[in-house]
Design a protein around this motif. Structure first.
Motif, PDB file in Angstrom:
ATOM      1  N   MET A   1       0.845  -1.199   0.000  1.00 59.63           N
ATOM      2  CA  MET A   1       0.000   0.000   0.000  1.00 59.63           C
ATOM      3  C   MET A   1       0.877   1.245   0.000  1.00 59.63           C
ATOM      4  SD  MET A   1      -3.283  -0.764  -0.020  1.00 59.63           S
ATOM      5  CE  MET A   1      -4.326   0.484   0.699  1.00 59.63           C
ATOM      6  N   PHE A   2       1.894   1.257   0.863  1.00 55.15           N
ATOM      7  CA  PHE A   2       2.766   2.423   0.952  1.00 55.15           C
ATOM      8  C   PHE A   2       3.474   2.676  -0.379  1.00 55.15           C
ATOM      9  CE2 PHE A   2       6.966   4.224   1.679  1.00 55.15           C
ATOM     10  CZ  PHE A   2       6.610   5.419   2.281  1.00 55.15           C
TER      11      PHE A   2
ATOM     12  N   ALA B   1       2.285   6.002  -7.228  1.00 57.83           N
ATOM     13  CA  ALA B   1       1.181   6.592  -7.980  1.00 57.83           C
ATOM     14  C   ALA B   1       1.212   8.110  -7.844  1.00 57.83           C
ATOM     15  CB  ALA B   1      -0.151   6.036  -7.485  1.00 57.83           C
ATOM     16  N   LEU B   2       1.487   8.599  -6.628  1.00 55.19           N
ATOM     17  CA  LEU B   2       1.533  10.045  -6.422  1.00 55.19           C
ATOM     18  C   LEU B   2       2.696  10.667  -7.194  1.00 55.19           C
ATOM     19  CD1 LEU B   2       0.700  10.193  -2.626  1.00 55.19           C
ATOM     20  CD2 LEU B   2      -0.675  11.160  -4.468  1.00 55.19           C
TER      21      LEU B   2
ATOM     22  N   ILE C   1      -3.555   5.116  -9.125  1.00 55.35           N
ATOM     23  CA  ILE C   1      -3.317   6.124 -10.157  1.00 55.35           C
ATOM     24  C   ILE C   1      -4.596   6.378 -10.951  1.00 55.35           C
ATOM     25  CG2 ILE C   1      -2.533   4.823 -12.207  1.00 55.35           C
ATOM     26  CD1 ILE C   1      -0.093   6.818 -12.118  1.00 55.35           C
ATOM     27  N   ALA C   2      -5.391   5.332 -11.158  1.00 62.25           N
ATOM     28  CA  ALA C   2      -6.676   5.537 -11.832  1.00 62.25           C
ATOM     29  C   ALA C   2      -7.562   6.435 -10.981  1.00 62.25           C
ATOM     30  CB  ALA C   2      -7.356   4.195 -12.082  1.00 62.25           C
ATOM     31  N   GLY C   3      -7.563   6.196  -9.664  1.00 64.06           N
ATOM     32  CA  GLY C   3      -8.365   7.027  -8.765  1.00 64.06           C
ATOM     33  C   GLY C   3      -7.891   8.464  -8.765  1.00 64.06           C
ATOM     34  N   LEU C   4      -6.583   8.656  -8.718  1.00 67.55           N
ATOM     35  CA  LEU C   4      -6.042  10.019  -8.672  1.00 67.55           C
ATOM     36  C   LEU C   4      -6.376  10.779  -9.945  1.00 67.55           C
ATOM     37  CD1 LEU C   4      -2.510   9.426  -7.130  1.00 67.55           C
ATOM     38  CD2 LEU C   4      -4.433  10.608  -6.071  1.00 67.55           C
ATOM     39  N   GLN C   5      -6.301  10.067 -11.065  1.00 69.07           N
ATOM     40  CA  GLN C   5      -6.543  10.771 -12.320  1.00 69.07           C
ATOM     41  C   GLN C   5      -8.011  11.076 -12.527  1.00 69.07           C
ATOM     42  OE1 GLN C   5      -4.340   8.368 -15.081  1.00 69.07           O
ATOM     43  NE2 GLN C   5      -2.553   9.679 -14.849  1.00 69.07           N
ATOM     44  N   ALA C   6      -8.871  10.395 -11.788  1.00 65.61           N
ATOM     45  CA  ALA C   6     -10.296  10.677 -11.908  1.00 65.61           C
ATOM     46  C   ALA C   6     -10.721  11.816 -10.983  1.00 65.61           C
ATOM     47  CB  ALA C   6     -11.105   9.423 -11.601  1.00 65.61           C
ATOM     48  N   LEU C   7      -9.814  12.288 -10.139  1.00 66.25           N
ATOM     49  CA  LEU C   7     -10.191  13.378  -9.225  1.00 66.25           C
ATOM     50  C   LEU C   7     -10.490  14.638 -10.029  1.00 66.25           C
ATOM     51  CD1 LEU C   7      -7.688  13.072  -6.241  1.00 66.25           C
ATOM     52  CD2 LEU C   7     -10.079  12.402  -6.335  1.00 66.25           C
ATOM     53  N   PRO C   8     -11.563  15.357  -9.669  1.00 64.55           N
ATOM     54  CA  PRO C   8     -11.885  16.581 -10.411  1.00 64.55           C
ATOM     55  C   PRO C   8     -10.798  17.639 -10.225  1.00 64.55           C
ATOM     56  CG  PRO C   8     -13.320  16.323  -8.505  1.00 64.55           C
ATOM     57  CD  PRO C   8     -12.518  15.073  -8.611  1.00 64.55           C
TER      58      PRO C   8
ATOM     59  N   ASN D   1      -0.255  23.059   0.742  1.00 66.63           N
ATOM     60  CA  ASN D   1       0.995  22.719   0.068  1.00 66.63           C
ATOM     61  C   ASN D   1       0.915  21.270  -0.430  1.00 66.63           C
ATOM     62  OD1 ASN D   1       1.648  20.969   2.196  1.00 66.63           O
ATOM     63  ND2 ASN D   1       2.687  22.595   3.319  1.00 66.63           N
ATOM     64  N   TRP D   2       2.037  20.814  -1.024  1.00 65.28           N
ATOM     65  CA  TRP D   2       2.021  19.505  -1.674  1.00 65.28           C
ATOM     66  C   TRP D   2       1.588  18.395  -0.717  1.00 65.28           C
ATOM     67  CZ3 TRP D   2       4.984  14.835  -1.916  1.00 65.28           C
ATOM     68  CH2 TRP D   2       4.862  14.135  -3.120  1.00 65.28           C
ATOM     69  N   TRP D   3       2.161  18.388   0.497  1.00 70.67           N
ATOM     70  CA  TRP D   3       1.835  17.344   1.477  1.00 70.67           C
ATOM     71  C   TRP D   3       0.399  17.459   1.948  1.00 70.67           C
ATOM     72  CZ3 TRP D   3       4.916  13.395   1.858  1.00 70.67           C
ATOM     73  CH2 TRP D   3       6.285  13.565   1.582  1.00 70.67           C
ATOM     74  N   GLN D   4      -0.013  18.685   2.238  1.00 77.25           N
ATOM     75  CA  GLN D   4      -1.388  18.887   2.717  1.00 77.25           C
ATOM     76  C   GLN D   4      -2.388  18.481   1.652  1.00 77.25           C
ATOM     77  OE1 GLN D   4      -0.757  23.003   3.657  1.00 77.25           O
ATOM     78  NE2 GLN D   4      -0.813  22.633   5.858  1.00 77.25           N
ATOM     79  N   GLN D   5      -2.049  18.792   0.391  1.00 77.17           N
ATOM     80  CA  GLN D   5      -2.957  18.415  -0.685  1.00 77.17           C
ATOM     81  C   GLN D   5      -3.107  16.893  -0.756  1.00 77.17           C
ATOM     82  OE1 GLN D   5      -1.950  19.266  -4.861  1.00 77.17           O
ATOM     83  NE2 GLN D   5      -3.773  20.538  -4.892  1.00 77.17           N
ATOM     84  N   ILE D   6      -1.994  16.184  -0.544  1.00 78.07           N
ATOM     85  CA  ILE D   6      -2.051  14.723  -0.600  1.00 78.07           C
ATOM     86  C   ILE D   6      -2.850  14.164   0.576  1.00 78.07           C
ATOM     87  CG2 ILE D   6      -0.672  12.631  -0.286  1.00 78.07           C
ATOM     88  CD1 ILE D   6       1.451  13.976  -2.051  1.00 78.07           C
ATOM     89  N   PHE D   7      -2.499  14.607   1.800  1.00 79.14           N
ATOM     90  CA  PHE D   7      -3.091  13.964   2.973  1.00 79.14           C
ATOM     91  C   PHE D   7      -4.467  14.496   3.351  1.00 79.14           C
ATOM     92  CE2 PHE D   7       1.331  12.715   3.498  1.00 79.14           C
ATOM     93  CZ  PHE D   7       1.160  11.362   3.710  1.00 79.14           C
ATOM     94  N   LEU D   8      -4.769  15.740   2.976  1.00 72.29           N
ATOM     95  CA  LEU D   8      -6.056  16.305   3.377  1.00 72.29           C
ATOM     96  C   LEU D   8      -7.079  16.303   2.257  1.00 72.29           C
ATOM     97  CD1 LEU D   8      -4.744  19.335   5.468  1.00 72.29           C
ATOM     98  CD2 LEU D   8      -5.435  17.082   6.271  1.00 72.29           C
ATOM     99  N   VAL D   9      -6.609  16.188   1.012  1.00 69.65           N
ATOM    100  CA  VAL D   9      -7.571  16.244  -0.090  1.00 69.65           C
ATOM    101  C   VAL D   9      -7.527  14.974  -0.942  1.00 69.65           C
ATOM    102  CG1 VAL D   9      -8.356  17.542  -2.091  1.00 69.65           C
ATOM    103  CG2 VAL D   9      -7.379  18.757  -0.146  1.00 69.65           C
TER     104      VAL D   9
END
Lengths: 305, 363
Positions: free
Chosen positions: A94-95, A101-102, A187-194, A207-215
């Protein structure tokens, strides 16, 4: 009164059964393919049956198989091996899968080449994977020992002959084969994000980290749950790779549940007892799946937002 | 004092130039609406102000700070997106407070500002609902609330009403105008809908093909369009354009075309005398046609062959022909009138527009 003279159209008619007729073939196939073997093994688990003898002459033993199961240290050990194997492989997969993917989500030059390379292991049949890694880990001619020796000066190890090392070897092999699975789903999920939501978070100051972990990750949480679930079930089904690499040994160090069932059924000829273990396995997978679905219901965040 | 200023801003995607040099100054506290057909570069312009799209050349100033290279969060702006762009995994309060939480503001302040915004937008009862449990209009308000709590210097709107149904859209228009009054912030609003532009804007910026066609108050762009594009884009139904020639008939300047001859109004006398153009386009707005000559204004008779007369209540919408050219007219004849027939109609020549047929510029 013209209106009352008109004939009334019945509100419902026999056509309510039509949809059920349409899904009937699929239900039958599902039943034959899925439910029947499960029910068959449940039935078998109450008998003592050996291969080669007619099923009719098998002796009914009631709950004997289950009683034996509870106090069987071998079953307990293979369950423990399976859990340990699952914890290691799934958490690392998972990690790695999410991290890759990110990193490869952006359309940078060469990303598509990397993506293709990353998913190659997924396309290799598990039997072939087992063979490849058995040779890689071979004590005398294996590449692993060769490169460890030439690059790091490490003494040759008998990888598949040592309990700890063999366990490490099957964990590594599993990670090699199944990280791409997580990668491809994420990666399929990430690319489907609006894109507008991600832009909004950018404007909001993430920021980059906050965008990953919070959004990003919370928004694909349902996909992560499904990936986790599929991997968990796979761990309880895993058989071919260990069968070929180690056969479950040394001792029972790499004997996962499915392999244990296989060995009991076909080596020890204890088909009834093996069926009882299989029923236990189904019960465990069922409980785990239901609890994951209840905790992180993948459907609850589905909406058109 | 300019609140937002774009100086020589240009944008290309690869070798495709979407915006050649653009200059625009929006006053502090002003409600500016950028309007134009799709693909005219209005959204790109807004995204460059926001910082989501880097400029190819030129500079952008917000509140006298050069923010050309700054990240969106350093620009003191808030943006409302067309799709609302709410975070689906956060409730309404979470969505609205996200920026403040990222900025590490104290809890009490966040709560106060979220409550204030929720009150302003009548969202207090929905603070703990997820976006999926809200209607389109409520989601729209959450998106605006997210901007309000930021208390940003400048608000940017990217077609925020286009996903709402017609009725909700008109009520949200009013709410937005009211909000602008209460907040007194600089607002830049992008839309393709000229009605939205006309009703809300202090000033309208009309764009086409990456270039600004005209900047002015709604009244200015309606009464004195700079060119044929603006004249046709502003006003509904659209202005009629008829080919014609300018002629001097024994000292009287007239414009003559197929089936009509109209005198040049006083307002345009000077321009027509000074121009060398003879081939022109006459612009006649449908709403300046009349069914009867009541003696007011400078009405000139025109013979219309009516193809279809559509009843729309107090007036009728005519699809007709003037000579060989199709024209539309809206005549105010009251709700009881019979469908209008072909015959003499009148046009208020004071309201006539003339364009150079070659360049499209107003005379």
């Amino acid at each position: 009164m013209a209106a009352t003279d008109r004939t009334e159209v019945p509100a419902r008619d026999y056509r309510v059964v039509t949809p059920y007729l349409f899904i009937a073939p699929a239900v039958l196939v599902m039943f034959a393919g899925l439910a029947f073997p499960v029910l068959q093994s449940l039935y078998l688990s109450f008998y003592d049956w050996k291969i080669g003898t007619p099923l009719k002459s098998a002796e009914y033993v009631g709950l004997d198989n289950y009683i034996r199961l509870i106090s069987d240290p071998d079953v307990r050990e293979s369950l423990w091996v399976t859990i340990r194997f699952g914890l290691w492989t799934i958490s690392i997969e998972m990690f790695l899968g999410i991290a890759l993917a990110l990193l490869l989500e952006k359309p940078i030059r060469g990303a598509s080449v990397f993506r293709t390379i990353f998913i190659l292991p997924l396309m290799v049949s598990p039997v072939v994977v087992g063979l490849i890694w058995r040779y890689l880990f071979d004590a005398r001619v294996g590449w692993v020992n060769y490169y460890l020796g030439t690059w790091f000066g490490i003494e040759p190890q008998v990888w598949l002959g040592d309990a700890e090392l063999a366990f490490f070897a099957i964990v590594l092999t599993d990670i090699w084969q199944w990280t791409p699975f997580i990668f491809i789903i994420v990666i399929a999920g990430l690319q489907a994000l609006p894109s507008e939501v991600l832009e909004a978070s950018h404007v909001d100051g993430a920021n980059w980290w906050q965008q990953i972990f919070l959004v990003k990750l919370p928004m694909i949480s349902s996909i992560l749950v499904i990936a986790l679930l599929m991997r968990l079930i796979d761990v309880f089904r895993a058989l071919e790779v260990m069968y070929i690499m180690t056969g479950g040994g040394p001792g029972r160090a790499t004997e996962l549940m499915s392999l244990h069932i296989y060995n009991r059924a076909f080596d020890a000829q204890l088909l009834g007892y093996a069926s009882a273990i299989a029923v236990l396995l189904i019960a465990i997978v069922f409980v785990i799946s239901i609890s994951i679905l209840l905790i992180g219901n993948p459907m609850k965040d589905k909406s058109d937002v | 004092m300019p609140g937002v200023e774009l100086i020589d801003v240009a944008k290309s995607f690869g070798s495709t130039e979407v915006i050649p040099k653009l200059n625009l100054s929006i006053d502090e506290g002003e409600f500016a609406v950028i309007v134009g057909p799709s693909g005219c570069g209005k959204s790109t312009t807004l995204r460059m102000i926001c910082g989501l799209e880097p400029v190819t050349s030129g500079s952008i100033f917000i509140k006298d700070r050069n923010v050309t290279k700054a990240a969106p969060k350093a620009r003191d702006i808030a943006m409302v997106f067309q799709s609302y762009a709410l975070y689906p995994h956060m409730d309404v309060a979470g969505n609205m407070s996200f920026a403040l939480r990222l900025a590490g503001r104290p809890k009490e302040e966040i709560k106060r500002r979220v409550d204030h915004a929720a009150q302003l937008l009548e969202l207090t009862d929905y603070l703990h609902r997820k976006p999926r449990d809200l209607s389109g209009g409520q989601r729209q308000r959450v998106a605006m609330g997210r901007s309000i709590v930021r208390d940003a210097y400048c608000f940017l709107f990217d077609e925020p009403l286009s996903n709402l149904d017609a009725k909700l859209r008109s009520s949200m228009r009013t709410e937005l105008a009211l909000l602008h009054k209460q907040l007194e912030r600089t607002m830049v609003y992008v839309t393709h809908d000229q009605i939205e532009a006309m009703t809300m804007a202090d000033r309208i910026v009309i764009m086409d093909q990456g270039e600004i066609q005209q900047v002015g108050t709604p009244r200015e762009v309606y009464t004195s369009p700079r060119n044929r594009f603006v004249a046709g884009f502003i006003g509904s139904p659209s202005m009629n354009f008829l080919d014609a020639q300018l002629q001097d008939e024994r000292g009287e300047l007239v414009v003559r075309g197929d089936g009509f001859r109209l005198p040049i109004p006083d307002r345009l006398q000077q321009q027509v005398q000074n121009t060398t153009v003879t081939e022109c386009t006459v612009g006649l707005r449908p709403e300046h046609f009349f069914a009867r000559n009541d003696g007011s204004g400078n009405l000139a008779a025109l013979k219309l062959n009516v193809d279809v007369a559509e009843y729309i209540g107090s007036s009728q919408f005519l699809a007709a022909h003037l000579g060989e050219q199709a024209v539309t007219a809206t005549v105010d004849v009251g709700p009881d009138a019979e469908p209008m027939q072909s015959g003499e109609y009148y046009f208020d020549t004071n309201r006539l527009y003339l364009f150079d047929r070659r360049t499209g510029m107003a005379l």
